[in-house]
Design a protein around this motif. Sequence first.
Motif, mmCIF file in Angstrom:
data_model
loop_
_atom_site.group_PDB
_atom_site.id
_atom_site.type_symbol
_atom_site.label_atom_id
_atom_site.label_comp_id
_atom_site.label_asym_id
_atom_site.label_seq_id
_atom_site.Cartn_x
_atom_site.Cartn_y
_atom_site.Cartn_z
ATOM 1 N N PRO A 249 0.808 -1.232 0.000
ATOM 2 C CA PRO A 249 0.000 0.000 0.000
ATOM 3 C C PRO A 249 0.841 1.282 0.000
ATOM 4 C CG PRO A 249 -0.023 -1.006 2.177
ATOM 5 C CD PRO A 249 0.771 -1.927 1.293
ATOM 6 N N ASP A 250 0.294 2.324 -0.627
ATOM 7 C CA ASP A 250 0.972 3.631 -0.694
ATOM 8 C C ASP A 250 1.016 4.319 0.673
ATOM 9 O OD1 ASP A 250 1.440 3.377 -3.374
ATOM 10 O OD2 ASP A 250 -0.245 4.619 -4.015
ATOM 11 N N TRP A 251 0.030 4.045 1.524
ATOM 12 C CA TRP A 251 -0.084 4.814 2.776
ATOM 13 C C TRP A 251 0.974 4.442 3.819
ATOM 14 C CZ3 TRP A 251 -0.878 1.730 6.977
ATOM 15 C CH2 TRP A 251 -1.521 0.506 6.775
ATOM 16 N N TRP A 252 1.726 3.361 3.582
ATOM 17 C CA TRP A 252 2.757 2.962 4.543
ATOM 18 C C TRP A 252 3.792 4.060 4.801
ATOM 19 C CZ3 TRP A 252 4.695 -2.709 3.346
ATOM 20 C CH2 TRP A 252 3.764 -3.624 3.870
ATOM 21 N N GLY A 253 4.267 4.670 3.730
ATOM 22 C CA GLY A 253 5.337 5.672 3.866
ATOM 23 C C GLY A 253 6.686 5.015 4.135
ATOM 24 N N THR A 254 7.733 5.818 4.070
ATOM 25 C CA THR A 254 9.077 5.311 4.338
ATOM 26 C C THR A 254 9.708 6.064 5.504
ATOM 27 O OG1 THR A 254 11.280 4.886 3.404
ATOM 28 C CG2 THR A 254 10.178 6.877 2.648
ATOM 29 N N ALA A 255 10.616 5.407 6.189
ATOM 30 C CA ALA A 255 11.441 6.088 7.190
ATOM 31 C C ALA A 255 12.711 6.568 6.492
ATOM 32 C CB ALA A 255 11.788 5.131 8.316
ATOM 33 N N VAL A 256 13.485 7.418 7.173
ATOM 34 C CA VAL A 256 14.790 7.853 6.639
ATOM 35 C C VAL A 256 15.850 7.534 7.695
ATOM 36 C CG1 VAL A 256 16.183 9.796 5.839
ATOM 37 C CG2 VAL A 256 13.747 9.733 5.308
ATOM 38 N N ASN A 257 16.900 6.824 7.272
ATOM 39 C CA ASN A 257 18.005 6.485 8.178
ATOM 40 C C ASN A 257 19.206 7.363 7.877
ATOM 41 O OD1 ASN A 257 16.810 3.996 9.488
ATOM 42 N ND2 ASN A 257 16.621 3.493 7.319
ATOM 43 N N VAL A 258 19.627 8.121 8.882
ATOM 44 C CA VAL A 258 20.810 8.987 8.751
ATOM 45 C C VAL A 258 21.899 8.344 9.606
ATOM 46 C CG1 VAL A 258 21.725 11.314 9.072
ATOM 47 C CG2 VAL A 258 19.312 11.006 8.464
ATOM 48 N N GLN A 259 22.985 7.923 8.957
ATOM 49 C CA GLN A 259 23.965 7.089 9.642
ATOM 50 C C GLN A 259 25.388 7.549 9.332
ATOM 51 O OE1 GLN A 259 23.595 2.968 8.489
ATOM 52 N NE2 GLN A 259 24.458 2.216 10.394
ATOM 53 N N THR A 260 26.267 7.422 10.325
ATOM 54 C CA THR A 260 27.683 7.753 10.134
ATOM 55 C C THR A 260 28.252 6.983 8.953
ATOM 56 O OG1 THR A 260 27.943 8.117 12.493
ATOM 57 C CG2 THR A 260 29.953 7.699 11.254
ATOM 58 N N MET A 261 28.969 7.670 8.080
ATOM 59 C CA MET A 261 29.617 7.016 6.946
ATOM 60 C C MET A 261 30.835 6.239 7.430
ATOM 61 S SD MET A 261 28.383 7.283 3.856
ATOM 62 C CE MET A 261 29.807 6.487 3.148
ATOM 63 N N VAL A 262 30.940 5.004 6.977
ATOM 64 C CA VAL A 262 32.200 4.264 7.122
ATOM 65 C C VAL A 262 32.635 3.932 5.696
ATOM 66 C CG1 VAL A 262 31.919 3.390 9.452
ATOM 67 C CG2 VAL A 262 30.910 2.131 7.563
ATOM 68 N N PHE A 263 33.921 3.894 5.469
ATOM 69 C CA PHE A 263 34.410 3.885 4.086
ATOM 70 C C PHE A 263 35.147 2.608 3.711
ATOM 71 C CE2 PHE A 263 34.041 8.287 5.420
ATOM 72 C CZ PHE A 263 33.256 8.794 4.404
ATOM 73 N N GLY A 264 34.652 2.004 2.657
ATOM 74 C CA GLY A 264 35.312 0.823 2.110
ATOM 75 C C GLY A 264 36.284 1.177 1.011
ATOM 76 N N ASN A 265 36.397 2.489 0.724
ATOM 77 C CA ASN A 265 37.222 2.910 -0.432
ATOM 78 C C ASN A 265 38.426 3.764 -0.021
ATOM 79 O OD1 ASN A 265 35.407 4.988 0.300
ATOM 80 N ND2 ASN A 265 35.529 5.932 -1.713
ATOM 81 N N THR A 266 38.988 3.446 1.170
ATOM 82 C CA THR A 266 40.160 4.233 1.597
ATOM 83 C C THR A 266 41.480 3.567 1.201
ATOM 84 O OG1 THR A 266 40.186 3.167 3.757
ATOM 85 C CG2 THR A 266 38.957 5.226 3.608
ATOM 86 N N GLY A 267 41.401 2.407 0.543
ATOM 87 C CA GLY A 267 42.634 1.713 0.129
ATOM 88 C C GLY A 267 42.470 0.210 0.218
ATOM 89 N N ASP A 268 43.565 -0.515 0.081
ATOM 90 C CA ASP A 268 43.495 -1.978 0.018
ATOM 91 C C ASP A 268 43.162 -2.642 1.348
ATOM 92 O OD1 ASP A 268 43.996 -1.864 -2.652
ATOM 93 O OD2 ASP A 268 46.178 -2.072 -2.447
ATOM 94 N N ASN A 269 43.202 -1.873 2.443
ATOM 95 C CA ASN A 269 42.869 -2.408 3.759
ATOM 96 C C ASN A 269 41.379 -2.217 4.058
ATOM 97 O OD1 ASN A 269 43.589 -3.670 6.099
ATOM 98 N ND2 ASN A 269 44.194 -1.817 7.182
ATOM 99 N N SER A 270 40.650 -1.724 3.051
ATOM 100 C CA SER A 270 39.218 -1.456 3.203
ATOM 101 C C SER A 270 38.450 -2.214 2.119
ATOM 102 C CB SER A 270 38.950 0.047 3.085
ATOM 103 O OG SER A 270 39.644 0.741 4.104
ATOM 104 N N ALA A 271 37.171 -2.457 2.396
ATOM 105 C CA ALA A 271 36.365 -3.250 1.449
ATOM 106 C C ALA A 271 34.891 -3.074 1.771
ATOM 107 C CB ALA A 271 36.750 -4.721 1.558
ATOM 108 N N THR A 272 34.056 -3.613 0.887
ATOM 109 C CA THR A 272 32.620 -3.574 1.121
ATOM 110 C C THR A 272 32.005 -4.839 0.552
ATOM 111 O OG1 THR A 272 30.651 -2.195 0.907
ATOM 112 C CG2 THR A 272 32.011 -2.369 -1.044
ATOM 113 N N GLY A 273 30.853 -5.245 1.086
ATOM 114 C CA GLY A 273 30.264 -6.478 0.571
ATOM 115 C C GLY A 273 28.818 -6.677 0.976
#
Length: 545
Positions: A249-273
């Motif tokens: 249904p359209d009436w449900w609506g959505t929430a918004v999540n505002v969250q601290t950024m953590v970075f998987g793109n700072t170099g080879d010691n970082s990643a995402t999955g």
Amino acid sequence: MAKKLVYFFGAGKADGNSGMKNLLGGKGANLAEMAGHKKLKLPVPPGFTITTEVCTLFYENKQKYPKELKGQVAKAMAKVEKIMGKKFGDPEDPLLMSIRSGARASMPGMMETILNAGLTTKTIPGLIKKTNNPRFVYDAYRRLMMMYSDVVMEKGSGIEPKTDHDGIRYKLEHALETAKKKKGYKSDTNLTVEDLMKLCDKFKKIIKQTLKKPFPDSPEEQLWGSVGAVFSSWMGKRAIAYRKIEKLPDWWGTAVNVQTMVFGNTGDNSATGVAFTRNPATGENMFFGEWLPNAQGEDVVAGLRTPNPVNKAGKTKDTRHLPSLEENMPKLYKELHSYEIRLENHYSDMQDIEFTIEEGKLWMLQTRIGKRNGQAAIRMAVEMAKSKLISKETAIMRVRPDQIDELLHPSVDPLAEKEGTLLGKGLPAGPGGAMGQVVFTADDAAAWAKKGKKVILVRAETSPEDVHGMHAAEAILTAKGGMTSHAALVARGWGKCCIVGCSEVQINLQKKNMSVNGNTLKEGDWITLNGSKGTFYEGRLKLNP
């Protein structure tokens, strides 16, 4: 007393829990549970959820927020800043935020996400000084510009480009590809600091030229622009189309999540999955997933780079040469593996999880009930009941009637397959066999299907804008992406035949044709897909009912 509109989570505490999906949306409720439940307390980047009630009020009051919202957001942001020891908008050591949607039911990619909010000309020097990594900072900035201009400045402002090529996203991606081509680079990660600085300047010019206003240079403007765009995306074309298909249904609506950024793109010691506690395509009780080193989450889900398997057990003939997370970062893989076991036991169901590794530290960004096809649903229900994770009654209720129907889908006749002309091979992302005429855009797929034609939608990679065409097509074939990409996720949820990551496929949208392993196919040519094996063939092969 003012109504509570903002719920905090992080550092082992949370205002909400997983039982509050109607108010906090699925993502917000699960973030609160992961962060705050006494049996979990997982490393979740701190943040806060703006409730679905605000979405309803936003639409009732001509897209205006309740007056108490700003104060509650400021209070929650101060809590996050205290935990992280950084301030949002601080030129010396800036805190950056992600802004994501989260409805009660999972709607993969149908609504908007903004990453890296808070990067401006004033905060960039401070972040470079702190990280000593200018390449990472400018990479994060160009990503923010790409997302924000598309989501907030174009879609959020109701601007409808005449064609795909007129859209800001296409123009910026084209500028990125041109910059790579000029230098002979294959991947975004080859771009140097100088390349990225030039690209960011070019992006600003393209944005101003196309959207007639400059890219915002204020952290607050970026934050509130993003929040508004997420609420607006609830009534966006693709979200409405998906809700229609899923009968939400359209009436449900959505929430918004505002969250601290953590970075998987700072170099080879970082990643995402992205990973699943069981295989969503087969139901096998095996930790299954994909990861990319030096990348952000969108790279895995959008299918822009074909990812690596998360462990050795998940390797296939086609991915055996790629390094797994288990081999590359064994200690962090072990930690992730322990969390996925705890999460499945806690929720008593297969979980779809997103994670980021920043400079050798693992962060959990999301958990939700994982989408699965019919075959997988039955296997999981039976095995979970056998192991006493769930009752027999729950197991029966876990399998939907349409998932049983899926098992009756046609399959490619083995004899016809043996004699057929193999065109190419990709990853088997959606079950069964299908045949149809090749089309290259979602609009064409929907239009041809309306006339009663059977079509196969062929794309470089699908995006949430393609959802209407994906639903209309008999099957989907993509040149890029892995088993956790958008196409794979959506097709699996619908039990639709799908092959992803077939890198031999080259599409020419202008000429409306594709080439694959020396064969050229034009729009309207017939092909047959075996989604269970990941192979596709020329012409119409016999399908067994």
